[in-house]
Design a protein around this motif. Sequence first.
Motif, PDB file in Angstrom:
ATOM      1  N   LEU A   1       1.234  11.650   4.753  1.00 43.63           N
ATOM      2  CA  LEU A   1       0.065  11.514   5.612  1.00 43.63           C
ATOM      3  C   LEU A   1      -0.559  10.135   5.465  1.00 43.63           C
ATOM      4  CD1 LEU A   1      -2.144  12.740   7.475  1.00 43.63           C
ATOM      5  CD2 LEU A   1      -3.285  13.539   5.388  1.00 43.63           C
ATOM      6  N   ARG A   2      -0.711   9.660   4.250  1.00 48.37           N
ATOM      7  CA  ARG A   2      -1.354   8.367   4.015  1.00 48.37           C
ATOM      8  C   ARG A   2      -0.468   7.202   4.468  1.00 48.37           C
ATOM      9  NH1 ARG A   2      -3.720  11.879   0.726  1.00 48.37           N
ATOM     10  NH2 ARG A   2      -5.922  11.521   0.135  1.00 48.37           N
ATOM     11  N   VAL A   3       0.823   7.319   4.265  1.00 50.34           N
ATOM     12  CA  VAL A   3       1.725   6.247   4.706  1.00 50.34           C
ATOM     13  C   VAL A   3       1.782   6.201   6.231  1.00 50.34           C
ATOM     14  CG1 VAL A   3       4.116   5.429   4.693  1.00 50.34           C
ATOM     15  CG2 VAL A   3       3.068   6.255   2.574  1.00 50.34           C
ATOM     16  N   HIS A   4       1.752   7.366   6.862  1.00 50.53           N
ATOM     17  CA  HIS A   4       1.763   7.386   8.326  1.00 50.53           C
ATOM     18  C   HIS A   4       0.499   6.754   8.896  1.00 50.53           C
ATOM     19  CE1 HIS A   4       4.981  10.768   8.904  1.00 50.53           C
ATOM     20  NE2 HIS A   4       5.451   9.686   8.329  1.00 50.53           N
ATOM     21  N   ARG A   5      -0.602   6.862   8.197  1.00 52.54           N
ATOM     22  CA  ARG A   5      -1.819   6.191   8.656  1.00 52.54           C
ATOM     23  C   ARG A   5      -1.651   4.675   8.629  1.00 52.54           C
ATOM     24  NH1 ARG A   5      -6.047   9.871   5.153  1.00 52.54           N
ATOM     25  NH2 ARG A   5      -6.254  11.613   6.647  1.00 52.54           N
ATOM     26  N   LEU A   6      -0.911   4.179   7.661  1.00 52.92           N
ATOM     27  CA  LEU A   6      -0.665   2.736   7.595  1.00 52.92           C
ATOM     28  C   LEU A   6       0.173   2.281   8.787  1.00 52.92           C
ATOM     29  CD1 LEU A   6       0.135   2.392   3.773  1.00 52.92           C
ATOM     30  CD2 LEU A   6      -2.062   2.073   4.933  1.00 52.92           C
TER      31      LEU A   6
ATOM     32  N   LEU B   1      10.594   3.686   2.309  1.00 52.11           N
ATOM     33  CA  LEU B   1       9.895   3.941   1.047  1.00 52.11           C
ATOM     34  C   LEU B   1       9.593   5.426   0.865  1.00 52.11           C
ATOM     35  CD1 LEU B   1       7.392   0.923   0.954  1.00 52.11           C
ATOM     36  CD2 LEU B   1       9.373   1.292  -0.519  1.00 52.11           C
ATOM     37  N   LEU B   2       9.366   6.130   1.977  1.00 53.57           N
ATOM     38  CA  LEU B   2       9.132   7.579   1.897  1.00 53.57           C
ATOM     39  C   LEU B   2      10.414   8.359   1.648  1.00 53.57           C
ATOM     40  CD1 LEU B   2       6.594   8.164   4.827  1.00 53.57           C
ATOM     41  CD2 LEU B   2       6.167   8.538   2.384  1.00 53.57           C
ATOM     42  N   GLY B   3      11.553   7.693   1.709  1.00 55.64           N
ATOM     43  CA  GLY B   3      12.824   8.371   1.508  1.00 55.64           C
ATOM     44  C   GLY B   3      13.351   9.048   2.757  1.00 55.64           C
ATOM     45  N   GLU B   4      12.810   8.695   3.917  1.00 60.52           N
ATOM     46  CA  GLU B   4      13.282   9.301   5.154  1.00 60.52           C
ATOM     47  C   GLU B   4      14.611   8.669   5.565  1.00 60.52           C
ATOM     48  OE1 GLU B   4      10.141   8.668   7.917  1.00 60.52           O
ATOM     49  OE2 GLU B   4       8.771  10.098   6.964  1.00 60.52           O
ATOM     50  N   HIS B   5      15.482   9.496   6.131  1.00 61.60           N
ATOM     51  CA  HIS B   5      16.818   9.032   6.514  1.00 61.60           C
ATOM     52  C   HIS B   5      16.961   8.885   8.023  1.00 61.60           C
ATOM     53  CE1 HIS B   5      18.180   9.527   2.379  1.00 61.60           C
ATOM     54  NE2 HIS B   5      17.653  10.751   2.373  1.00 61.60           N
ATOM     55  N   ASP B   6      16.176   9.592   8.784  1.00 63.01           N
ATOM     56  CA  ASP B   6      16.248   9.514  10.240  1.00 63.01           C
ATOM     57  C   ASP B   6      15.323   8.401  10.736  1.00 63.01           C
ATOM     58  OD1 ASP B   6      16.891  10.040  12.834  1.00 63.01           O
ATOM     59  OD2 ASP B   6      15.512  11.744  13.050  1.00 63.01           O
ATOM     60  N   LEU B   7      15.694   7.172  10.385  1.00 66.09           N
ATOM     61  CA  LEU B   7      14.862   6.020  10.721  1.00 66.09           C
ATOM     62  C   LEU B   7      15.265   5.438  12.065  1.00 66.09           C
ATOM     63  CD1 LEU B   7      14.836   4.246   7.238  1.00 66.09           C
ATOM     64  CD2 LEU B   7      13.048   5.676   8.227  1.00 66.09           C
TER      65      LEU B   7
ATOM     66  N   LEU C   1       0.821  -1.211   0.000  1.00 66.99           N
ATOM     67  CA  LEU C   1       0.000   0.000   0.000  1.00 66.99           C
ATOM     68  C   LEU C   1       0.852   1.256   0.000  1.00 66.99           C
ATOM     69  CD1 LEU C   1      -2.997  -0.796   2.373  1.00 66.99           C
ATOM     70  CD2 LEU C   1      -3.125   0.022   0.014  1.00 66.99           C
ATOM     71  N   ALA C   2       1.949   1.238   0.751  1.00 63.14           N
ATOM     72  CA  ALA C   2       2.837   2.399   0.754  1.00 63.14           C
ATOM     73  C   ALA C   2       3.435   2.620  -0.632  1.00 63.14           C
ATOM     74  CB  ALA C   2       3.938   2.210   1.788  1.00 63.14           C
ATOM     75  N   ARG C   3       3.853   1.553  -1.287  1.00 64.28           N
ATOM     76  CA  ARG C   3       4.413   1.679  -2.635  1.00 64.28           C
ATOM     77  C   ARG C   3       3.357   2.189  -3.608  1.00 64.28           C
ATOM     78  NH1 ARG C   3       3.602  -1.785  -6.410  1.00 64.28           N
ATOM     79  NH2 ARG C   3       3.059  -3.441  -4.911  1.00 64.28           N
TER      80      ARG C   3
END
Length: 306
Positions: free
Chosen positions: A115-120, A288-294, A97-99
């Motif tokens: 916003l939508r990925v954070h809901r997942l 998948l969102l491209g965030e680096h501070d994981l 779903l995120a993809r």
Amino acid sequence: MVVHPPSRPLRLMLFTLRGSIVPVIWKRVVGMMALAVLVVLVEHRLPHTGIEIGAVPLTLMGLTLAIFLGFRNSVAYERWWEARRLWGELLIVLRNLARQTLSLPDGLPQDEQRLRVHRLIAYAHALRHMLRGSAPEQDLARWLAPAEVAALLPSTNPPNALLGLIGESYAQLRREGRLDSILLASIDAQLSRMSYVLGGCERIHGTPIPFAYILLLHRTVYMYCLLLPFCLVGTVGWATPLMVGVLSYTFFGLDALGDQIESPFERLPNDLALDAMCRTIEISLGALLGEHDLPEPLQPVDGVLL
């Protein structure tokens, strides 16, 4: 969930208490050994009391009890494994779903994608908290807007309410012309899988093994262990407490282990590591969102991963 190194030295297998059932059953085992000591003393000081009853009851009850315990533990493990399979499927569905959220809608701004990925991600946390009966406010507030958190908390089933919100957000994209109906059908299929995972977890959580069967098994285990000293004292003599300890550890341990894995969503050492699975979902979808501070994956504490 107990996590041990791939190589299991003999010292670890024989003496470790991490993840062992010993802390749960040791009082019962010690109690049976104390009874065995008393029986041995009575038999040797008063040899004609007739306290020794022979091995026939032990053989007959042992066979029946072994069948009961084997069946019950197989059923309990099936519940544990199905729960693990459902959470593995949830990880796959949320990644899909995120993809799809990032690649299928036309011209979807980056903040709406996030916003939508954070809901997942919030959905996984909401499901975890519902299964464990814990408060979800803190985790939901990390991933959802305050208004959405306030709308979900009064619900008796926050994951289902959040699933409805997620589905409506994709339907809104279709109404705005930013998502093709065929692509919406593909996304809806993933949402349906999320609903199946929720239903499967609710079924395991809300449907225990029938109590009458558990009660019969518990009583049979206790009766068997109570009879052990009387059946063994005439054969093994002073070694009776040791033999009683070994046998009662086996049967009490199998009984208690079945109790633990029957409810795989709790926070006991042998239950599923739902905290770690939710952290894995955060890392996967954040990447998948491209965030680096994981965040870092959760690590076992004293050999136990929750």
